[in-house]
Design a protein around this motif. Structure first.
Motif, short mmCIF file in Angstrom:
data_model
loop_
_atom_site.label_atom_id
_atom_site.label_comp_id
_atom_site.label_asym_id
_atom_site.label_seq_id
_atom_site.Cartn_x
_atom_site.Cartn_y
_atom_site.Cartn_z
N TYR A 108 2.87 -36.88 62.86
CA TYR A 108 1.89 -35.78 62.87
C TYR A 108 1.47 -35.40 61.45
CZ TYR A 108 0.05 -31.05 63.42
OH TYR A 108 -0.73 -29.93 63.36
N PHE A 109 2.43 -35.32 60.54
CA PHE A 109 2.10 -35.01 59.15
C PHE A 109 1.22 -36.10 58.54
CE2 PHE A 109 5.76 -31.99 58.94
CZ PHE A 109 5.03 -30.89 58.51
N LEU A 115 -0.90 -38.01 60.05
CA LEU A 115 -2.25 -37.98 60.62
C LEU A 115 -3.04 -36.76 60.17
CD1 LEU A 115 -1.52 -39.15 64.29
CD2 LEU A 115 -2.50 -40.48 62.42
N THR A 116 -2.39 -35.61 60.09
CA THR A 116 -3.11 -34.38 59.73
C THR A 116 -3.28 -34.20 58.22
OG1 THR A 116 -1.02 -33.15 59.82
CG2 THR A 116 -2.36 -33.21 61.83
N ASN A 117 -2.29 -34.62 57.45
CA ASN A 117 -2.35 -34.45 55.99
C ASN A 117 -1.77 -35.70 55.33
OD1 ASN A 117 -2.64 -33.49 53.42
ND2 ASN A 117 -1.21 -31.78 53.64
N PRO A 118 -2.55 -36.77 55.21
CA PRO A 118 -2.00 -38.03 54.70
C PRO A 118 -1.49 -37.95 53.27
CG PRO A 118 -4.12 -38.37 55.79
CD PRO A 118 -3.96 -36.89 55.61
N TYR A 170 0.18 -35.51 51.90
CA TYR A 170 1.32 -34.61 51.73
C TYR A 170 2.60 -35.38 51.38
CZ TYR A 170 4.91 -31.16 52.87
OH TYR A 170 5.98 -30.32 52.82
#
Length: 295
Positions: free
Chosen positions: A252-253, A255-258, A260
């Motif tokens: 999920y991380f 996909l939403t904030n590559p 990070y």
């Protein structure tokens, strides 16, 4: 600097080990290979499992052909891929993607194949024993009844117990041949079968009654295992969810904030946090697996 040197040392040690294995295989003379082929039907004691024999044993348990003949090719490809990954992406890529992932995937695949193979064999064992009981009541000897039942069975049990037929033809007694199969596949049902044959060979008795009692015992064990699996289904599903949940959060991380996680990895404290999280995930999965196995 020290972690990088440690990873480099581990990679060099693994590369030296791979080269040593390739050198040992290359020095294996043709006569030794011929003798190994001739001795495939002989019982192999458990004490001989060492070196490369553990890999042959794992493939044999999983119902796959022996990998020894193509071992040089696979080791050469693996070593070349490690060197290319080390030059392209650094030694961290070698450790994460090539040094640990292929052996882990191979181990998991062999374990999955082995458990599926043995489960099907145990399911086919009572019909085989029942066929042997009918042959005994028809007037055959115990050895002839068992060998005839093996020939009439289906795969994978027929292929696995084909070792018994070959060993008996080479002069090995039937109980010792069945004991060899029991030690190879490490199942109590086969060990009980071998023990019953040994007792009958040494002390005599009604062989058909012995096999009938063994059939009842195997079916009761299988029924108890199914009941236990049904009773612990909720526990096993909970353990699976807890093991997969951190991986889903990681996806999920990504996909939403590559950006990070790469930024976190570029920082020293972030690297320590990620490595600690990975270690805790591995320890947690192992603990959950042990808890489920102990139920």
């Amino acid at each position: 600097m020290i972690p990088a040197l440690l990873l480099l040392l581990i990679a060099l040690l693994m590369a030296c080990l791979a080269l040593f294995i390739v050198f040992r295989v290359l020095r294996n003379p043709t006569t030794s290979r011929v003798l190994n082929r001739l001795a495939q039907g002989q019982p192999q004691p458990a004490a001989r499992v060492g070196g490369l024999l553990w890999l042959d044993r794992a493939f044999l348990q999983a119902g796959l052909p022996r990998p020894s003949e193509r071992l040089r090719l696979w080791l050469g490809l693996w070593l070349g891929a490690m060197l290319l990954a080390g030059l392209a992406g650094g030694w961290m890529a070698v450790l994460a993607c090539l040094l640990l992932l292929p052996p882990l995937c191979l181990k998991l695949y062999l374990s999955w194949r082995y458990h599926r193979q043995v489960r099907r064999m145990v399911e086919q064992l009572p019909p085989l024993l029942d066929h042997a009981v009918r042959s005994l009541k028809a007037g055959r000897t115990l050895a002839d009844a068992v060998l005839n039942a093996i020939d009439a069975s289906s795969d994978p049990l027929k292929t696995a117990l084909g070792r018994v037929s070959r060993n008996v033809q080479l002069g090995v007694s039937l109980p010792e041949a069945v004991q060899d199969v029991a030690e190879l596949y490490e199942r109590e049902e086969f060990r009980l079968f071998a023990l019953g044959l040994k007792v009958n060979q040494r002390y005599g008795g009604n062989a058909s009654e012995l096999l009938e009692n063994l059939i009842t015992l195997i079916r009761e064990r299988e029924q108890g295992a199914r009941q236990l699996k049904a009773m612990t289904g909720e526990t096993r599903f909970t353990a699976m969810v807890l093991a997969v949940l951190p991986l889903l959060v990681l996806v999920y991380f990504m996909l939403t904030n590559p950006a990070y996680l790469p930024k976190m990895w570029s920082d020293a404290s972030g690297q320590h946090l990620l490595l600690t999280a990975l270690a805790m995930q591995v320890i947690g999965c192992f603990t959950l697996w042990r808890m489920v196995r102990s139920v």
